[in-house]
Structure formats: structure tokens, C-alpha cells
Design a protein around this motif. Structure first.
Motif, short mmCIF file in Angstrom:
data_model
loop_
_atom_site.label_atom_id
_atom_site.label_comp_id
_atom_site.label_asym_id
_atom_site.label_seq_id
_atom_site.Cartn_x
_atom_site.Cartn_y
_atom_site.Cartn_z
N VAL A 287 0.86 -1.20 0.00
CA VAL A 287 0.00 0.00 0.00
C VAL A 287 0.89 1.24 0.00
N TRP A 288 0.53 2.23 -0.79
CA TRP A 288 1.21 3.53 -0.76
C TRP A 288 0.20 4.60 -0.37
N LYS B 224 3.23 18.51 -11.59
CA LYS B 224 3.90 17.90 -10.42
C LYS B 224 3.26 16.54 -10.16
N ILE B 225 4.08 15.54 -10.11
CA ILE B 225 3.56 14.18 -9.92
C ILE B 225 4.39 13.46 -8.86
N VAL B 226 3.68 12.93 -7.87
CA VAL B 226 4.36 12.12 -6.85
C VAL B 226 4.42 10.69 -7.33
N LEU B 227 5.59 10.10 -7.26
CA LEU B 227 5.75 8.69 -7.58
C LEU B 227 6.23 7.97 -6.34
N ARG B 228 5.44 6.99 -5.91
CA ARG B 228 5.90 6.18 -4.78
C ARG B 228 6.16 4.78 -5.29
N GLY B 229 7.28 4.22 -4.88
CA GLY B 229 7.65 2.89 -5.32
C GLY B 229 9.14 2.74 -5.11
N LEU B 230 9.62 1.53 -5.26
CA LEU B 230 11.05 1.33 -5.11
C LEU B 230 11.75 1.90 -6.34
N PRO B 231 12.91 2.54 -6.16
CA PRO B 231 13.58 3.20 -7.29
C PRO B 231 13.83 2.26 -8.46
N GLU B 232 14.15 1.00 -8.16
CA GLU B 232 14.45 0.10 -9.27
C GLU B 232 13.20 -0.23 -10.06
N VAL B 233 12.06 -0.13 -9.40
CA VAL B 233 10.80 -0.37 -10.13
C VAL B 233 10.46 0.85 -10.98
N LEU B 234 10.69 2.03 -10.41
CA LEU B 234 10.30 3.26 -11.11
C LEU B 234 11.27 3.64 -12.22
N PHE C 65 9.26 10.10 -4.83
CA PHE C 65 9.93 11.03 -5.74
C PHE C 65 8.90 12.01 -6.27
N LEU C 66 9.36 13.23 -6.53
CA LEU C 66 8.46 14.24 -7.08
C LEU C 66 8.98 14.64 -8.46
N LEU C 67 8.13 14.43 -9.46
CA LEU C 67 8.51 14.75 -10.83
C LEU C 67 7.89 16.09 -11.22
#
Lengths: 1012, 211
Positions: free
Chosen positions: A765-766, B37-47, B81-83
């Protein structure tokens, strides 16, 4: 005027620039570079105020930040007047107005002096013993006396108007912070600077050099240069390094954890009005985080404690030297020296060198340094070994001292003889200035040679150098400073090589050979001896002894019982003497007595400076929604909600707040109302385990909520108590949009993120906050559908097609919106979410579209009223952290069969399941026009019985409902759920209890009809 | 349904302010509104592969950002991360990133309207920020592309240095601040820069609080 105490050719003042100021209305001439103290002394004025308790005359004792009691009030403007300013630290400028304080009607004729006459009857603890403990005054109490006592024992007067000055705080990081720009500090800063490190050098006075400025300029050379030239060299070298910041007029006032040091810079206080830059703050606080700190704070001379030692004209020997060499003022025409160590002898030599008259050196010691005695002889100075001053004479300034010789046991022997003098220069030794070291949690150690405390074990990244480390010889001081600077730079990861030290040649006395005498014998009984320890707080040696005898023998207890060291000077010159006297009274050693705690601030700091720029319009962010300006234009009444400012009601011209709320609440049910609901917390929840997550954080079940649907949820703490509530919408199987209360937005997100990271890392979940991404306009009421339909495209708004507790995507003017069919009023309602930058536009479109339909904007007050009519709770109003879902009679919101959720276990504790808990009910007062007071207590009898009154509960919300035409209230009542239809009484202060009937709290449902 | 609305008007949080400057180009302060502006949540290797494909940017190290002409990617936490992208670019970015990351354990959230961007540049930019932030903002302590989330006075913000100290116009800093804190922060920055001759902007106020 002639400034009769000025010595030609001496001092660092600028004799080309005359500056005058006023003291008690009289014009006092001085020079640029003078402090108030040096200018007063140049004109023969030594008395500046009266003491705190006995109103005894107080004069100038020190020459810098060490002075205990010479304070004045600056300025007379009720807004900018500055009390308790030390005359020794404030530079004079044209237009400066100083006034003596704590005396009435005038400095030399003071009514409070009666306290002095009755001094014998005012011992330590007098006020408390008399007014708090005494039987005789039992009929009165401390509160009665306090104002009178406080008025009599006061300091300066606080300003009565808002401070017109501005202040600022700034943050800095540095590699090496050097505190004190005397010889050790200058050497440390210069050596650290060579490494390229970021160095901040802080100096409390207006010029660098410290004790070098107070030495006879002809008696000392450093590397072949006069002290002033050496200082100029060092200053120039520091200026070459771009990473060095030198701050004068700046005091390091507090040493905190992790090498965080607070500095207060007096930016403009010393400047005349026309030179004050309006763009600059009056004072600036520097919040410095230093990798390494070098403390070079010098030593503070302590006086001797002897009979009648508090008269104006009794000054520290080092201060006499400082006034002479730094300010070109010899404070007396005939100076008597009184000492227990070598250093004060230098004062005698300097005075002679400057052509002044020395009445003699009274030394408590038997063994004297031969070379020094010879030098005195050559200078024609009378020396009185093994002799004590046992009394003094002179009302506003001493005119003579009485001396007696001492026997082998240190007792007065033989008769008193009188020595005429107008100044006594006293030295009881030197205390390393360890205040900042101790604040940093460093451990002090006792030094037998100094008979004082000096730095022992360091706790933080700091080192002490020079006199503050107990080192007094100039050559050693420079070496220690250089070493500290080099080591500090290296410890901060810089590389720097040592360079050769300049050689010091001096004829100054640098030995101490101190023999501690904590209290000089007077040959008089204790009660007749006026031997002062703390000159600001009027603490005598006998007070400390009395406190010990009465059992207040711990150093911290003695301090509080006597007020020793509790003045604005914090006992800088007096504390070690006090510890010595306590040690003697207890028959133990000074290190066994220990010290009181050194606390921040080292010197008083203006509260305004601590507040910095965050005052007035900048005090707090005024959080407003994208529609905020519209609410302002409508002249709405606002209220703070969480940290937002929300529109509370929109009174029309001439309309009262109450009438506006009634009108708004009526319109929302009869035509249409619109609410700015932007502030609700919003959290985007994403992940394949989102449903499991919601099941665990809410009390109800989320497994089957279909996309497009919304559900209300209660959130509990681990204790089972309701902590937040809100509606969450299912966007997709793995995607939810949660709303929280306005005030709970931040804390709920933090809590959920915390659980995800620490308790349930297995859940995919995020979470991301989207609170301010969306502006929200909630339109409700019978006309809502029609109004919204004329604005929103792409959605069939018919409640049949777009049912309650669902959501749909649509557009407004091509801009995507998300519309939720949720309601906090019980009316048909559409909550339109639009990207925030379009919020104001959407709002105005809705207002325009609603105009023909009577759309009425309503504020938070009407919102509260409307939800109460429907019986919806507000977390924080109906709940107070002790309320379970069962207490709210919302068991329907708690799923029995799903798995665990936060707080579940606590709902089966014996306390949460007992059947006599308070429960939420509705209350209808028998008199429908009476609106009970929120918070009022509920009792079970028509009359209030004698205390203790059995309490059944309390009113949580109460309003006059325009839609029901009567008052409604919600209340927490013991066993409330089982009392439907019963009558209870609402207690009132000073009035008869009001009867009310317990009903279900959905007042729009059957409650009102049933009760009728 | 007959929608009768006027043409949409987009207002930035600081639409009521204009850019401000201190004399001699010591400092410039302005708002740059509407960046995507877009927030990306996830592991860096996935993103990483998706971000690289859509924006051409590599993942930033901790407390750093990566940038090209059109985009900047800010590290915010190990999995956040914020794009930043061009104005009106958020729909395309959302669509492209969502397509690339379909089925992966990530979160992609449009926060274009959540923040606005304050741009502070000039030789006195660092000292001005030091009046509000406790971070080490000395050139040795904060460098180009560095990122920090911190408080400025009472406002939360994300600070990123986008322009070098040596370049013309001095260092350039951007502060991403919430909609509701933007006016407060704008005014606090002008207040902190008074000593450099910056004119002062007074916060919007005047709310009636008394009944």
C-alpha cells in the motif's frame, strides 16, 4: 564640562568626538567609545541605582558584563523603553536617555530606603515566613501582600505599549565558533581561519581584544608590538579570510545540545537615531550550529565579602584597571586596594603609572611577593599586610575605610584605623567564566590555586582556552588559544599547520598566590555585619548562614531561600563567594557544596529577539483555501479550524452573527446551500492490499465496497477510543480516496504511514496526501441538483441515477471534476472536487448558477448546526478521546466478523464493555426556546442537591434549530441509550436547572415528533 | 444538460503578487505557477525504467535531484519522488507513467495544484533563506541539484537548488510550497530580505474574527 576623572592620554575612546547623553535629566558629557558607566565615572558619578530589597545605594562595580547591579532604564517612550540595562555594557550616543531605577522620588532621596533601616527584621525568607507561615497573618494571605511586596522590590519598568522595533533570527552553520575575542579567542580564530574553515568569532563588547584592552599599553608587547597593534594585525588577518564572520556587540547567551549556540547581536542599540538603518532589526538572534566550539570567555573577578562592602565607590580591581586603560577614566582620586591575591597590585601600579594616588594596598595575606612589595615601595605605595577592611563610610559614595590587622587565626586584632579614600579596588580572585561550558553539560572541576571552578570533562565538541580555562599568563593564554583554534579546525576535518607563536614581554603582574578568604572578619557580631554577597538581590553572608542553619543547606535550596544569584546578573561575581560561605557554614569544602545549575540565557535576552521576525502579520501562516479571497470579499466572519482560517458565517449588512447562521442553515434545507469544504484532509491510497489496510484502520468492513461507491468509517486509537472519522471512496479495486477531519489531516496521514512502515510492512500500500490538490465546493438542499446540473457536465445528477454514497467523474467547462454524493447535512448533496487552481472559478460559477435558486453560502457554524440536526458527530466535539463507538451508539459502524483493526482489542476491556458508560443521546429542553450551554453538566434531579452533586453527563453540542423551530442538543449521558424518553436536568451556574427529555439524536428523524 | 459556465480561469496561489527584486540584482523572488507535479511512490528500481523512458531522467541519489530541459525529478524519501514537468504536462505524464508502470506496486499521484513554486535567485538568496531555514545553506553545505524537505518559518516546503552560484544571476533556488502556505512564505522571504533593500510584501489578512 571637564570630565574631572578623565586621565589624559589614556584609553581607546575617540577624544575627537564628544558625545553627551542624559542621566536622570542631567546632561553627561563623554566621548565616542564610552559606555554609560565610563562616561558617568569620568564625571564623578558612581552611584546609579538602588538595590532590590533594601533600596541601598548601588554603584558601578564591574566594567563589563560582570557588573551585578548598575542598571538603568533607557528611554521614556512607553513602547520602546528598555529596563535593566547594564551601564557597563551600553555605549553612549547622542540622544541617549538613561534613568536610575528602583528609587522614588529620586536616586538620592528614596522612600524605599526605610527597608534598609529595618534590615535586621528582613532576613532571608522573611516575606514567606511572615505572610505565608505566620499565625498572626492567617486571616490574610500571600495573594493580598504580593502586589505590595512586588511593587516595593522591583527592577526597571517594562514597556506598556507594543514594541515598535523589529527583530530577526537567522540560522548559520560553521566549522569553528569562537566565543570571546580576547587574546585567546583572537589566537584561536586566527589559527582556525588559516585552515579555510568557516569561523564565527563572537565578541560581547564593541571592540576585539578583551583583556588586552585593559592592560597598560606601555607595559606589554606581543611579538614586539603594542597590544593594540597586535589586535589590529589579528583583525586584519581575519578580514582576509572570506569564510570568517566577526560579530561584535554580540553575546553567546545559550549553549544547547549538539553544539547549537544562541547569539544575540545588538545591531542598533548603540547607535544614535539618525544612524539606525531602518532595514536592519534592532537586535538579531543568530542560531548557530557549530561543528566545533572554542570557548574563550575569559575570567570574572570576584569581590571580597566584607562589612559594608556594598557602598558606591567599591569596585572590582580589574574593573578599575579597565576603566583606566580602556576608557581613560580613573574612577577615584584616592584609591585603596583590598585584596587576597597578587593581581590587584597591578591596579595600584597602573594607577601610579597614570599619575593617580593610591591610598594603600590592604592585603589579607601575611606572605607577600617580595618583588612586588619592592615595586610598591618604589612607587611610594603604602602596603598593609595581614590586614582587613572591617568597615566603610560614606552614604552615596565612600569617603573612608576602616582597617584592622588580623591575628594568626584570621580574627580581627587590635583597633580600627581609618584610611581616607573615595574608591576601593577589591579583588577576591578570578573565576574562570565557565557559564557556557557548564550549559554545554561539561563537568566542572575545583582548582585549588584559583580557589574556583574551571572546565573539567567536556560533554560536547568544545574546548576552553585562556582565562576561562584558568590560564592567566598572557604567553600561555595565546598558546592555548592557538592550539584550540588548530585543534578545532582539524576536528572539523580541515588541515592546518601550526605557526610560531609571538613572544610576549610584559611587566604586568601575572601571578596570583591567592589565599581564599570567603568572608572577611569584621570584629562585629553577625547581626551587625552588613557583608553583602549578592549586590543585586541584597543577599548577605548572614542570610546564607541563616539558611544553612534553618536546614536549607543544599546549594539549590540556599539559593532559593535567599535569592542568591537569582537576579538579572545570575550571580556572575557572587556565586563562588556564596558557595565558599556555604561551605564554611557547613564545615565542608567548596567542591562538596557544588554549584547551582548554570542555565541559559547567560545574559537577559529581549523576548522580541527570540520571537524574531515571526510576529504581527508574520506570526502564523493564515492558511486559506483557493476560495479564501471570495470569503474575505463577502466580509465573512472567520474561525480557526486546525491551522486553517475558515468562513464561519456570512452576515449580511446589519445582520447579526446568530441571525446569519439561522438564515444560512434554513436555506440549506429549504432552497440550497454551498460550503467551502476544501480543508478536509484527503489521502490517496494505492496498492493491492488497500482493502486489507482499510479493514485494519477503520472499524467497519471494506472488502466489498465496489468501485464508484463511498463509505463512512470510524478510526480508533489503540485504546479503542474514536480518533477520527470520514468518508472513503473506492476509485478502483486497489485505489481509494480517503477523507479525514480538517484538524486530523496531518496526524492521520502520519499515523497511517507509521503503521504501514512499522507494523504492516507486508502490505502493498502507498499513501500520498492530496488535501490541497483539490478545492471542494459542497452544494446541498432541494435545489442542489438543479444548480449543479447547470455547471457540471457528463454526470446524470438525478439522485435515482447518482445515489447517495457514490461518486462520479465529470467536467466543468472542460476541466475534470470528481463529484461525491456524500452529505454532512442529511440533505441531497454534491461535493464537487476540482484541481485547486480552478477552485475560485468553480465557486463563482456555482454562486452565479445558484443565484436564481436562492443558493446561500453557509459557513462552518451553520454546518455544525445542520449536522447536529441530522445527528452526525464531530470528532473532538462529541468525542474527547474517552469515547468508544459504543458510547456514540454507533455500533453499526463496527464490524464484528472481519479481522483485526486498530483498537479492536480495547473494545472488549472490562471498562469499555461496562453498561454504565456515558452514551451519546439527543436532548430536547422542555422549553424549546432555551438553548443549553455546551459543556453544561446533566443531573437527575429538578433541584441541584448539595455537593458533591451526582453527575450524569454533559452537553456536547447545542443549537437553536431554525428548521425545527426549537433548541436541540447532543449530550453524553450515563446509560443514555437506555434512558430514551426520560427527563434529566441541565445544571446552570446561579440558576435553576433546566429540564430536558432524552431522545435519539437524529432530530430530523422521529426524535422531535416522538418527544412532543 | 446545459452547461452555461464561463471559460475556465486558472488562478495560482500567488496570482495576487508580482515578482519582486532587491536593488542591484541582489535578489529576485517570483512564483512559477502550474508546473506539472507528480508524486511517484515505489522502489527506485521499479520506477527507474519507466521514468527514464517517459522523461529521459535517471533516478536521483538521496537528497539530490536530476534534471533536463523539460523535467526535474526530486528525491523525497527512499520510496518517494516528485517529478516536475512543463505546464499542462501532467495529463500526458500521468498517462504515460501509468501505462509504463501498469501492474507494478507503485503509486502515481497528480499533485500539480497542491504546490506552487517560488523561485529565489541572486547573490543574497542563500542569506535570505537562512532567515527561515535551519539547514546549512552555505555553498559548501547546499549545492546545485540538492533537495531538502524542511520548514521555512512555519511553512513546510521542498527546497532545490537549480542554478549554480557561479552562473550569472547567482544561485537559483526553488521552493515548492503548499497552496495554503504560499502567501505566508512569499511575504516571509521578502521580510527576511529587507536588509538587502527588498520591498516588503504584507501577508493577506483582514479576516474578521469577532462575532
Amino acid at each position: 564640562m571637564s570630565q574631572p576623572y578623565r586621565i589624559p592620554g589614556r584609553g581607546l575612546i575617540n577624544r575627537d568626538r564628544s558625545v553627551s547623553f542624559t542621566f536622570d535629566g542631567r546632561e553627561i558629557p563623554g566621548y565616542e567609545g564610552d559606555t554609560i558607566a565610563s562616561a558617568l565615572l569620568a564625571n564623578g558619578e558612581i552611584m546609579v541605582g538602588r538595590s532590590f530589597k533594601y533600596h541601598r545605594p548601588r554603584g558601578i562595580v564591574g566594567a563589563g558584563g560582570d557588573d551585578p547591579a548598575a542598571m538603568v532604564q533607557i528611554g521614556s517612550d512607553p513602547a520602546s523603553t528598555d529596563p535593566n540595562v547594564m551601564v557597563t555594557t551600553r555605549e553612549i550616543h547622542a540622544g541617549l536617555e538613561a534613568r536610575s531605577q528602583n528609587c522614588w522620588p529620586s536616586l538620592k532621596h528614596d522612600v524605599g530606603v526605610l527597608n534598609d533601616v529595618f534590615m535586621r527584621f528582613f532576613p532571608a525568607g522573611f516575606y514567606y515566613k511572615t505572610f505565608m507561615g505566620s499565625d498572626r497573618f492567617r486571616w490574610l494571605n500571600w495573594m493580598t501582600f504580593e502586589p505590595f511586596i512586588r511593587r516595593a522590590a522591583g527592577l526597571g519598568k517594562s514597556p506598556t505599549k507594543p514594541d515598535p522595533d523589529s527583530y530577526e533570527s537567522v540560522n548559520r552553520h560553521c566549522d569553528v565558533l569562537v566565543i570571546g575575542a580576547g587574546p585567546a579567542g583572537l589566537a584561536a580564530a586566527a589559527n582556525a581561519a588559516r585552515s579555510g574553515a568557516r569561523v564565527i568569532l563572537v565578541e560581547e563588547t564593541d571592540r576585539l581584544g578583551g583583556s588586552l584592552n585593559a592592560t597598560d599599553p606601555d607595559g606589554t608587547t606581543i611579538g614586539g608590538k603594542a597590544p593594540a597593534d597586535w589586535i589590529a594585525d589579528q583583525t586584519a588577518k581575519l578580514a582576509e579570510h572570506p569564510e570568517v564572520t566577526v560579530l561584535t556587540q554580540t553575546t553567546a547567551f545559550g549553549y544547547y545540545a549538539m553544539n547549537f549556540v544562541g547569539l544575540i547581536e545588538r545591531v542598533k542599540d548603540h547607535l544614535p537615531e539618525h544612524r539606525r538603518d531602518r532595514r536592519q532589526p534592532r537586535q538579531r538572534v543568530w542560531r548557530v550550529r557549530a561543528k566545533q566550539v572554542v570557548l574563550a570567555t575569559g575570567a570574572i573577578e570576584r569581590p571580597l565579602v566584607f562589612n559594608e562592602n556594598d557602598r558606591p565607590g567599591i569596585m572590582l580591581a580589574g574593573a578599575v584597571r579597565t576603566f583606566l586603560n580602556r576608557y581613560g577614566v580613573l574612577a577615584g582620586k584616592r584609591v585603596l586596594i583590598f585584596t587576597n591575591n597578587d593581581s590587584a597590585w597591578q591596579t595600584a601600579f597602573d594607577i601610579r603609572a597614570a599619575g593617580g594616588e593610591v591610598a594603600g594596598i590592604v592585603d589579607l595575606r601575611r606572605e607577600l611577593n617580595e618583588a612586588m612589595a619592592l615595586r610598591a615601595l618604589k612607587a611610594g605605595i603604602a602596603v598593609y599586610p595581614r590586614t582587613a577592611i572591617v568597615g566603610t563610610h560614606g552614604r552615596h559614595r565612600i569617603d573612608s575605610a576602616f582597617v584592622s590587622s588580623l591575628d594568626d587565626n584570621g580574627n580581627v586584632r587590635g583597633s580600627r584605623s581609618r584610611i581616607e579614600c573615595d574608591l576601593i579596588a577589591v579583588s577576591g580572585g578570578w573565576n574562570p567564566n565557565v557559564a557556557l561550558f557548564a550549559q554545554s553539560r561539561g563537568k566542572l572541576k575545583w582548582d585549588e590555586e584559583l580557589a574556583s571552578f574551571r572546565p573539567g570533562l567536556s560533554w560536547q565538541q568544545e574546548r576552553s582556552a585562556g582565562a576561562c580555562n584558568g590560564t592567566l599568563e598572557l604567553q600561555e593564554v595565546l598558546a592555548e588559544g592557538s592550539k584550540a583554534g588548530l585543534e578545532a579546525a582539524r576536528a572539523a576535518d580541515f588541515t592546518v599547520r601550526a605557526i610560531r607563536q609571538p613572544e610576549v614581554r610584559t611587566d604586568a603582574v601575572e601571578t596570583l598566590n591567592l589565599v581564599p578568604v570567603w568572608q572577611v572578619p569584621s570584629g562585629l557580631p553577625r547581626e551587625k555585619t552588613k557583608a553583602f554577597v549578592d549586590l543585586q538581590d541584597d543577599v548577605k553572608a548572614s542570610d546564607l548562614q541563616l539558611a544553612t542553619e534553618e536546614g536549607y543547606d543544599s546549594v539549590e535550596h540556599t539559593k532559593r531561600y535567599t535569592t542568591q544569584g537569582m537576579g538579572t546578573d545570575q550571580g556572575k561575581i557572587s556565586n563562588v563567594n556564596a558557595f565558599g560561605i556555604m561551605a564554611e557554614a557547613r564545615g565542608i569544602t567548596v567542591p562538596e557544596v557544588g554549584t547551582t545549575t548554570f542555565r541559559q540565557p547567560y545574559r537577559p535576552v529581549t523576548i522580541g529577539a527570540l520571537g524574531g521576525q515571526h510576529v504581527g502579520a508574520h506570526f502564523m501562516p493564515r492558511r486559506g483555501t483557493p476560495m479564501h479571497a471570495w470569503h474575505l470579499e463577502q466580509k465573512a466572519i472567520f474561525e480557526p479550524v486546525g491551522d486553517w482560517l475558515r468562513a464561519r458565517a456570512y452576515p449580511k449588512p446589519g445582520e447579526s452573527f446568530h441571525d446569519a447562521v439561522q438564515r444560512e442553515a434554513k436555506a440549506a434545507r429549504t432552497t440550497a446551500g454551498i460550503l467551502d469544504a476544501t480543508t478536509l484532509g484527503k489521502i490517496d491510497i494505492r496498492g493491492k492490499d488497500a482493502r486489507t489496510f482499510l479493514n485494519r484502520v477503520y472499524t467497519n468492513a471494506w472488502s466489498k465496497l465496489a468501485p464508484g461507491r463511498c463509505r463512512y468509517g470510524l478510526m480508533l486509537g489503540e485504546d479503542g477510543m474514536v480518533s477520527d472519522d470520514g468518508v472513503t471512496a473506492c476509485i478502483a479495486d486497489d485505489h481509494f480516496h480517503m477523507t479525514t477531519t480538517t484538524g486530523g489531516a496531518a496526524s492521520v496521514l502520519q499515523k497511517l504511514e507509521d503503521y504501514l512502515q512499522t507494523e504492516w510492512p507486508d502490505l502493498d500500500v502507498w499513501l500520498t496526501t492530496v488535501t490541497e490538490q483539490w478545492a471542494v465546493a459542497a452544494v446541498c438542499g432541494p435545489k442542489a441538483e438543479e444548480i449543479v446540473a447547470s455547471v457540471v457536465e457528463g454526470i446524470d445528477l438525478d439522485p435515482e441515477e447518482f445515489p447517495f454514497m457514490t461518486w462520479q467523474d465529470g467536467t466543468v467547462g472542460g476541466i475534470p471534476v470528481r463529484v461525491f454524493r456524500v452529505s454532512f447535512t442529511g440533505e441531497t448533496s454534491y461535493e464537487i472536487n476540482i484541481p485547486a487552481t480552478y477552485g475560485r472559478w468553480l465557486w463563482e460559477e456555482l454562486i452565479a448558477a445558484g443565484k436564481p435558486h436562492g443558493l446561500t453560502p453557509y459557513g462552518t457554524e451553520a454546518m455544525h448546526l445542520l449536522r447536529a440536526e441530522k445527528g452526525f458527530i464531530i470528532v473532538g466535539q462529541e468525542t474527547d478521546g474517552t469515547v468508544t463507538p459504543g458510547d456514540l451508539r454507533m455500533d453499526w459502524a463496527v464490524a464484528k466478523k472481519k479481522g483485526d483493526f486498530i483498537g479492536k482489542r480495547s473494545l472488549s476491556r472490562s471498562d469499555t464493555v461496562r453498561d454504565d458508560r456515558k452514551q451519546l443521546v439527543g436532548l430536547l429542553t422542555v422549553d424549546g426556546d432555551h438553548v443549553p450551554m455546551e459543556g453544561a453538566q446533566i443531573i437527575g434531579t429538578p433541584e441541584e442537591p448539595a455537593p458533591p452533586v451526582p453527575m450524569l453527563g454533559h452537553v456536547t453540542s447545542a443549537y437553536f434549530s431554525p428548521n425545527l423551530g426549537r433548541s436541540i442538543a447532543m449530550a453524553m449521558v450515563k446509560r443514555g441509550g437506555q434512558r430514551m424518553g426520560e427527563t434529566v436536568w441541565i445544571a446552570r451556574l446561579g440558576d435553576k436547572p433546566v429540564p430536558a427529555k432524552i431522545v435519539h439524536y437524529d432530530f430530523l428523524g422521529d426524535a422531535v415528533g416522538e418527544a412532543a | 444538460m446545459n452547461a452555461t459556465v464561463t471559460a475556465p480561469v486558472r488562478r495560482s496561489p500567488l496570482a495576487h503578487r508580482s515578482a519582486m527584486s532587491a536593488p542591484d540584482d541582489l535578489l529576485h523572488l517570483s512564483e512559477r505557477a502550474f508546473d506539472a507535479k507528480i508524486v511517484l511512490r515505489g522502489l527506485p528500481e521499479v520506477l527507474a525504467p519507466a521514468i527514464e523512458k517517459v522523461t529521459g531522467l535517471a533516478m536521483p541519489e538521496a537528497t539530490r535531484s536530476t534534471a533536463n530541459d523539460a523535467h526535474r525529478l526530486l528525491w523525497q524519501s527512499p520510496d518517494e519522488f516528485l517529478l516536475l514537468g512543463p505546464v499542462d504536462g501532467e495529463p500526458e505524464l500521468m498517462t504515460a507513467l501509468t501505462a509504463e508502470l501498469d501492474g507494478r506496486h507503485v503509486q502515481i499521484v497528480n499533485v500539480t495544484d497542491y504546490h506552487t513554486t517560488l523561485v529565489l535567485s541572486g547573490p543574497k538568496a542563500r542569506e535570505t533563506l537562512m532567515t527561515l531555514s535551519t539547514l546549512d545553506l552555505h555553498p559548501r553545505g547546499f549545492t546545485v541539484d540538492q533537495v531538502a524537505g524542511t520548514t521555512f518559518g512555519h511553512a513546510l516546503g521542498w527546497l532545490v537548488q537549480t542554478g549554480d552560484d557561479a552562473a550569472e544571476g547567482g544561485p537559483v533556488f526553488e521552493v515548492l510550497v503548499r497552496w495554503s502556505h504560499a502567501d505566508y512564505l512569499f511575504c516571509e522571504l521578502t521580510h527576511g530580505a529587507r536588509a538587502f533593500g527588498m520591498p516588503e510584501a504584507r501577508p493577506v489578512s483582514g479576516e474578521l474574527m469577532e462575532i
